[in-house]
Every structure is written in C-alpha cells, then in structure tokens.
Design an enzyme around this catalytic site. Structure first.
Site, PDB file in Angstrom:
ATOM      1  CE  LYS A   1      -9.607 -11.223  -1.813  1.00  0.00           C
ATOM      2  NZ  LYS A   1      -8.803 -11.084  -0.610  1.00  0.00           N
TER       3      LYS A   1
ATOM      4  CE  LYS B   1     -12.256  -1.622  -0.491  1.00  0.00           C
ATOM      5  NZ  LYS B   1     -11.854  -2.907   0.140  1.00  0.00           N
TER       6      LYS B   1
ATOM      7  CE  LYS C   1      -4.076  -1.939   2.311  1.00  0.00           C
ATOM      8  NZ  LYS C   1      -4.885  -1.899   3.540  1.00  0.00           N
TER       9      LYS C   1
END
Ligand code: TRP
Length: 337
Positions: free
Chosen positions: A200, A203, A117
């Site tokens: 997967k 969002k 991230k």
C-alpha cells in the site's frame, strides 16, 4: 428525511497528503458531504502519539494547518460539511476519559495497531497514548452520534472497539450513544507504492520514491511515475497478480479520469509502457494543479484559514457538548451549579 451522519479523521503527520490518502479516503469524504451530514477532523491529538510530532512545535502546528487547508483544497467545503481540528473541541478528551474507564486492559492490549506500533517503538519508548489511541478515536466518533465512519480496512478493529464501548455504556446507562457502523467501500481505489506495487502507498514507506505527494512539484511527480516499477512484458493490461505495477498505474489513471479499466486498456493497446507512464504522469499533474494553486491561496492568509476552522470547531462543539452532557448526566456527574 434527515441525512445520516458520518465522521472521519485524518492525522496531520506529513507536509502533504499522498495519492493513496486522496483516492482511498479523501475523495469519498468529498462525495459524502453531498449525501450525508458530514463531520471531518484533523486529528492532531492522535498525531501527538508520534515522537516526530513532539520534537518540533513549529512543524506540528504547520502540519495541522496544512492538513486542514489541503482538505479544503481537495474539495471539502466548510459550508457543506463540518471541518475542524480535533484539539479545538475539548470534549474529545473528556469523553475519551469516560470511555477509558470502561475499557478493559486486555481489550486495549489486543488492538493490532497498538501491538505493531508499540513493538516498533520498543517497550521503553512506546507511550501510553499509543495504548489509549483507539479509545480517543471512539470518543471522536460517538461524540457526534455518527452513523457511519468512512475508513480503510485497517481501521475496522478500532470501529469494532468503538461499537463495543458504546454498547457497554448504553447497557449500563440507557440508550445514550449512537452505535456507529464502519463504512468501508470496497470500490475505493487502493493505491500501491510505485516502487513496491504489492504494498500500500504509505508515508511510512522505506523510500519516498514510490509515494506521490499531492503538493509536490510537477517535475518530482512526473519523475516518480516515469520510474515506477513495472514488468518485462509490453502489454498494458489489468492483472494485479502478475502485473502489479501496471495495474496500479491503471488504477491511478482510471480513478482520476473516470474512465473504466477496459476503456483505458483499449486506449493504450499497442502503445509502450513509456507512453502509458507519460499519460498517467500528465493526468496526475493536471488533476492536482488547481489543488496546489488553491492551497497556496489558503496558506497565504492564515488568519482567514484559522477563522474558517474556528467556525468548524464551533459547529462541532455545539454537537459534542450535548453528547458529553448526556453522558455526564447519565453517569451522575454533578453539573457545575
Ligand atoms: N486512526 C485513524 C487513522 O489512522 C484516524 C482517526 C482518528 C479516525 N480518529 C478517527 C478515523 C475517527 C475515523 C474516525 O486512519
């Protein structure tokens, strides 16, 4: 015998949970409220690490409420479990600080989600909250003496860190914290993106064409399912390696109908992909119709929703405040007179 305690959390970062959230996590949460003493929280403080949460307060507020309401609409019953919004129980931040003071800089730097991230955000834009995120998560878990933490495989490292921190605390101050175990059900349906069926469902996908949002209008989801990427064969057969798209649709179909893969395969033997996709779309839309309905009921009375969440926060706080007191006493923090 008293029930084992579980705790899990989900971030309110979208307007709707998607099918992967439901089949991969929330469905288990619903089942576990029957068998365990279950605590579930909408982790709004974790969501604050996202810059998108910081630019629109109205949206941030709405997403927390929508996430909580959706959990109820999907089957979490505030009478059976403790459902609350993380920020409403202040002890999360308080225990997090204590644990931050026991976490090595290098140890936190090794968290793979932090590395991913922060790399994506870029060194200058990555916030300190991303760095301490897993420590807040450790506090979420250990505040409630949770025995098990139902999470996906991607959270395993954070649960390991939680255990390490708990053991470190206990070896310094005596057995104060319960050391949790990850509860990673292999059987849980792993749902992939409809347009990229080897990845997967997420969002953060490049395009939302492959993501089924539970609260979306039936037409939208029917269209997405009918446009799902498949293969050039004609056989409806479970084979993740060679037929990822069809296998993903079979997983969705069987997870929602309770049928087995082989039952579904024989049901569609000799039928075309079009018929099969139609049946999957119908199943998805029918399954979530009552959820959408319950959701609009819940959202139509925000005061009542807030009242339910307040009760959840009070139940949570009753446990959390005891744990924090135990921790502070063990540390030698002077109690207010
Ligand atoms: N990090 C988790 C996720 O992104 C969310 C989370 C926060 C969580 N606190 C938690 C999960 C405590 C389990 C227990 O999925």
């Amino acid at each position: 015998m008293s029930k084992k305690r579980v705790l899990s959390g989900i971030q309110p970062t979208a307007d709707s949970f998607h099918l992967g959230n439901y089949l991969g996590a929330i469905k288990q949460w619903v089942a576990m409220q029957e068998t365990h003493d279950a605590f579930y929280c909408v982790v709004d403080l974790h969501a604050l690490t996202l810059s998108t949460s910081q630019t629109d307060p109205k949206l941030f507020r709405k997403r927390s409420l929508v996430a909580a309401a959706q959990l109820m609409a999907l089957g979490l019953d505030p009478e059976k479990c403790t459902l609350f919004i993380q920020s409403q129980v202040v002890q999360h931040n308080q225990l997090a600080w204590v644990l931050e003071c026991m976490t090595g800089f290098g140890e936190a730097s090794r968290m793979t989600q932090f590395k991913d991230k922060s790399q994506k955000a870029g060194a200058d834009r990555a916030v300190v909250g991303l760095f301490t995120y897993p420590i807040l998560q450790a506090a979420d878990i250990m505040l409630y003496d949770a025995n098990y933490v139902p999470v996906g495989e991607d959270q395993r490292q954070h649960i390991e860190l939680t255990r390490d921190l708990g053991q470190r605390f206990n070896s310094l101050y005596g057995e104060q914290l319960v050391i949790p175990e990850p509860f990673i059900t292999k059987a849980a349906a792993k749902i992939n993106d409809l347009q990229d069926p080897t990845a997967k469902m997420s969002k953060s996908a490049q395009s939302l064409a492959g993501v089924i949002d539970i609260l979306d209008a039936p037409e939208v989801n029917i269209k997405k399912i009918k446009s799902a990427v498949t293969d050039t064969e004609r056989e409806i057969r479970f084979d993740e390696k060679n037929k990822a798209g069809i296998s993903n649709l079979l997983t969705i179909y069987t997870a929602l109908t309770g049928k087995s893969i082989s039952e579904a395969e024989s049901e569609f033997a000799g039928k075309g992909y079009g018929d099969f996709k139609g049946a999957v779309a119908e199943t998805v839309v029918t399954y979530f119709a009552p959820v959408r309905e319950r959701m609009s009921e819940l959202m139509s009375d925000e005061a009542e929703l807030q009242r339910m969440l307040k009760r959840g926060a009070e139940k949570a706080e009753a446990v959390a405040s005891q744990t924090l007191k135990r921790v502070y006493d063990a540390l030698g923090v002077v109690p207010r007179g």
